[in-house]
Scaffold this motif. Sequence first.
Motif, short mmCIF file in Angstrom:
data_model
loop_
_atom_site.label_atom_id
_atom_site.label_comp_id
_atom_site.label_asym_id
_atom_site.label_seq_id
_atom_site.Cartn_x
_atom_site.Cartn_y
_atom_site.Cartn_z
N ALA A 32 0.84 -1.21 0.00
CA ALA A 32 0.00 0.00 0.00
C ALA A 32 0.88 1.25 0.00
O ALA A 32 0.63 2.21 -0.76
CB ALA A 32 -0.93 -0.01 1.21
N THR A 33 1.91 1.25 0.84
CA THR A 33 2.83 2.39 0.88
C THR A 33 3.55 2.54 -0.46
O THR A 33 3.72 3.65 -0.97
CB THR A 33 3.87 2.21 2.02
N ALA A 34 3.99 1.39 -1.04
CA ALA A 34 4.67 1.41 -2.34
C ALA A 34 3.78 2.03 -3.41
O ALA A 34 4.23 2.85 -4.21
CB ALA A 34 5.06 -0.01 -2.75
N LEU A 35 2.50 1.68 -3.38
CA LEU A 35 1.56 2.20 -4.38
C LEU A 35 1.39 3.72 -4.24
O LEU A 35 1.37 4.45 -5.24
CB LEU A 35 0.21 1.50 -4.24
N GLN A 36 1.33 4.19 -3.01
CA GLN A 36 1.20 5.64 -2.79
C GLN A 36 2.46 6.38 -3.25
O GLN A 36 2.39 7.49 -3.78
CB GLN A 36 0.91 5.91 -1.31
N GLU A 37 3.62 5.73 -3.08
CA GLU A 37 4.86 6.34 -3.54
C GLU A 37 4.97 6.29 -5.07
O GLU A 37 5.53 7.21 -5.68
CB GLU A 37 6.06 5.66 -2.87
N ILE A 38 4.42 5.26 -5.71
CA ILE A 38 4.36 5.23 -7.18
C ILE A 38 3.50 6.41 -7.66
O ILE A 38 3.86 7.11 -8.62
CB ILE A 38 3.77 3.89 -7.69
N SER A 39 2.41 6.66 -6.95
CA SER A 39 1.54 7.80 -7.29
C SER A 39 2.30 9.13 -7.12
O SER A 39 2.14 10.05 -7.93
CB SER A 39 0.31 7.78 -6.38
N GLN A 40 3.16 9.19 -6.10
CA GLN A 40 3.97 10.39 -5.87
C GLN A 40 4.94 10.62 -7.05
O GLN A 40 5.13 11.75 -7.50
CB GLN A 40 4.77 10.22 -4.57
N VAL A 41 5.54 9.53 -7.55
CA VAL A 41 6.43 9.63 -8.73
C VAL A 41 5.63 10.14 -9.92
O VAL A 41 6.10 10.99 -10.69
CB VAL A 41 7.10 8.28 -9.05
N CYS A 42 4.40 9.63 -10.09
CA CYS A 42 3.53 10.10 -11.18
C CYS A 42 3.32 11.61 -11.09
O CYS A 42 3.40 12.32 -12.10
CB CYS A 42 2.18 9.40 -11.13
N GLN A 43 3.05 12.10 -9.88
CA GLN A 43 2.80 13.53 -9.69
C GLN A 43 4.05 14.35 -10.03
O GLN A 43 3.94 15.42 -10.66
CB GLN A 43 2.37 13.79 -8.25
N HIS A 69 6.58 2.31 -15.30
CA HIS A 69 5.78 1.15 -15.71
C HIS A 69 6.39 -0.15 -15.16
O HIS A 69 5.65 -1.08 -14.84
CB HIS A 69 5.66 1.10 -17.23
N THR A 70 7.71 -0.20 -15.04
CA THR A 70 8.34 -1.38 -14.44
C THR A 70 7.92 -1.53 -12.99
O THR A 70 7.59 -2.64 -12.53
CB THR A 70 9.89 -1.26 -14.52
N LEU A 71 7.91 -0.42 -12.24
CA LEU A 71 7.49 -0.46 -10.84
C LEU A 71 6.03 -0.90 -10.72
O LEU A 71 5.67 -1.69 -9.83
CB LEU A 71 7.67 0.92 -10.19
N LEU A 72 5.19 -0.39 -11.62
CA LEU A 72 3.78 -0.82 -11.62
C LEU A 72 3.67 -2.32 -11.93
O LEU A 72 2.84 -3.02 -11.35
CB LEU A 72 2.97 -0.01 -12.62
N GLY A 73 4.54 -2.80 -12.83
CA GLY A 73 4.57 -4.23 -13.13
C GLY A 73 4.93 -5.05 -11.90
O GLY A 73 4.30 -6.08 -11.61
N ASN A 105 -5.93 1.80 -9.39
CA ASN A 105 -6.35 1.90 -10.79
C ASN A 105 -5.21 2.24 -11.74
O ASN A 105 -5.35 2.11 -12.96
CB ASN A 105 -7.47 2.93 -10.94
N LEU A 106 -4.08 2.67 -11.19
CA LEU A 106 -2.90 2.92 -12.02
C LEU A 106 -2.46 1.68 -12.79
O LEU A 106 -1.80 1.79 -13.83
CB LEU A 106 -1.73 3.40 -11.15
N ILE A 107 -2.82 0.50 -12.30
CA ILE A 107 -2.35 -0.74 -12.97
C ILE A 107 -2.91 -0.87 -14.39
O ILE A 107 -2.37 -1.65 -15.19
CB ILE A 107 -2.67 -2.01 -12.14
N THR A 108 -3.96 -0.10 -14.70
CA THR A 108 -4.54 -0.18 -16.06
C THR A 108 -3.95 0.86 -17.00
O THR A 108 -4.26 0.85 -18.20
CB THR A 108 -6.07 0.02 -16.01
N TRP A 109 -3.10 1.75 -16.48
CA TRP A 109 -2.52 2.82 -17.31
C TRP A 109 -1.30 2.28 -18.07
O TRP A 109 -0.33 1.86 -17.47
CB TRP A 109 -2.12 4.00 -16.42
N THR A 110 -1.40 2.31 -19.40
CA THR A 110 -0.29 1.80 -20.22
C THR A 110 0.09 2.72 -21.37
O THR A 110 0.94 2.37 -22.19
CB THR A 110 -0.63 0.41 -20.82
N ASP A 111 -0.53 3.91 -21.42
CA ASP A 111 -0.24 4.78 -22.57
C ASP A 111 -0.30 6.25 -22.16
O ASP A 111 -1.11 6.63 -21.31
CB ASP A 111 -1.28 4.51 -23.68
N GLY A 112 0.58 7.04 -22.78
CA GLY A 112 0.55 8.49 -22.55
C GLY A 112 1.11 8.89 -21.21
O GLY A 112 1.70 8.09 -20.48
#
Length: 613
Positions: free
Chosen positions: A354-365, A382-386, A586-593
Amino acid sequence: MAAQAAAAAQAAAAQAAQAEAADSWYLALLGFAEHFRTSSPPKIRLCVHCLQAVFPFKPPQRIEARTHLQLGSVLYHHTKNSEQARSHLEKAWLISQQIPQFEDVKFEAASLLSELYCQENSVDAAKPLLRKAIQISQQTPYWHCRLLFQLAQLHTLEKDLVSACDLLGVGAEYARVVGSEYTRALFLLSKGMLLLMERKLQEVHPLLTLCGQIVENWQGNPIQKESLRVFFLVLQVTHYLDAGQVKSVKPCLKQLQQCIQTISTLHDDEILPSNPADLFHWLPKEHMCVLVYLVTVMHSMQAGYLEKAQKYTDKALMQLEKLKMLDCSPILSSFQVILLEHIIMCRLVTGHKATALQEISQVCQLCQQSPRLFSNHAAQLHTLLGLYCVSVNCMDNAEAQFTTALRLTNHQELWAFIVTNLASVYIREGNRHQEVLYSLLERINPDHSFPVSSHCLRAAAFYVRGLFSFFQGRYNEAKRFLRETLKMSNAEDLNRLTACSLVLLGHIFYVLGNHRESNNMVVPAMQLASKIPDMSVQLWSSALLRDLNKACGNAMDAHEAAQMHQNFSQQLLQDHIEACSLPEHNLITWTDGPPPMQFQAQNGPNTSLASLL
């Protein structure tokens, strides 16, 4: 004659008075402009008005050119009016070229104007401007070196590393000719950094050897000398880490950590170097400090010292937050993203999805704020999301994320890392992707023609081959691959790979009925996994220990192992549910753009929990 002399004297006095008056109005306007610029908060509109008021006086060319430069600089740095900034800087560049002995205004105008062109994506206008400025600045060492660095950086941003390396080579030779060994070292170290990025290792080794000699022999400002040593050691450490040589790097890393401690005790001397070509700094002390934390985190992550990685990440991120309040340098955001990328991998291993996912979101921002940052880190994101998808058993999404990452990267080590993880996804999926899996395994065959020189990735490739052979029921072949992994991971202290190989070997021996040998593998695997800590290996090891002790009639030990397994299962299950319930899932479905701006909350987890139990 006397009357003529008196008239001449009177005219001269009048001219002097006029010049003095001109000086006084100019200095008054300049003083007001600077006062408004440095006010708190800055009064930029009034500053601009004062500078614009210079032109109606029809000042001499020198004042006109300098004022255009000042206006261009203020508008460029403090407003969004890039069109006016460009117009003033172009005039400053044009006029200053007609004035002899006016180097500072001329080359600062060229430097700022090319920066502005790049910001407006007019790189084709920036390059010839910088080339001309370089051509006419050879008698001005500071500006010649600075403009060479600037054009080399421009080529680097365009991924034209060959041209950048050529320019840095020219700069190193020029610095040698003008007697600046310090700046020669900066040019050579910068070139070494690019050669490492290009994987031209045969050219890197002699270059780094030469740099080491120059740095040790140079006697100058202690902070400049130590900063050169930090640059040199950072290159050495990253070179070892890229090669996956976690044990071999330790002496260099220790030197680097000692070096940054030395720098932090030194006071900045305000004494300017006697050679104008020496007027450069690689990085501010505070940035170097964060960089050393960063490479320490990289080392701890690869070696499997995840608590140490967490400790240094916390220190670095705290330092970064303080720096970003005062400094908007893009390199700080790059440091922040790389730190987050490493700590996210740590979280996934230690069972904090859960913490990892929130930090992935932080990288996105962070990437949303900078297109260049996103361009440089999209594949890693995308590798981290994988990896996150694998941890929550969303294998189809994991495949999509890894495939996207492969499409976005041309970095060989990252490519090999992604392929290794994608192969492990296909292995877990059974017979669904046999042809693709065989193709992938052939491309990362560690026995011959492995695509990268990384010791760590090659060891991981042996592990994946062992995992595949295990799932195929070819146990002797699996043991051969896993023993190769163990040999390689022990040689370089790759603790996670060692733990994974030991527990898989233990599983093989258990399946073959060799309980004693199985126990000899699983017990050290469990000890190492607890030390890392690796939650998945602990879960796997505790299940094996439970079954082993049950088979051997050790009821108490079996009960204790079963209790451990139950505890690990509950922790992982709770974290799994929490992670999948987050809107960021829901980030797991993002693969483009570019990264999505926001996430819709969902009612609950929609992923299988079977793999955790």
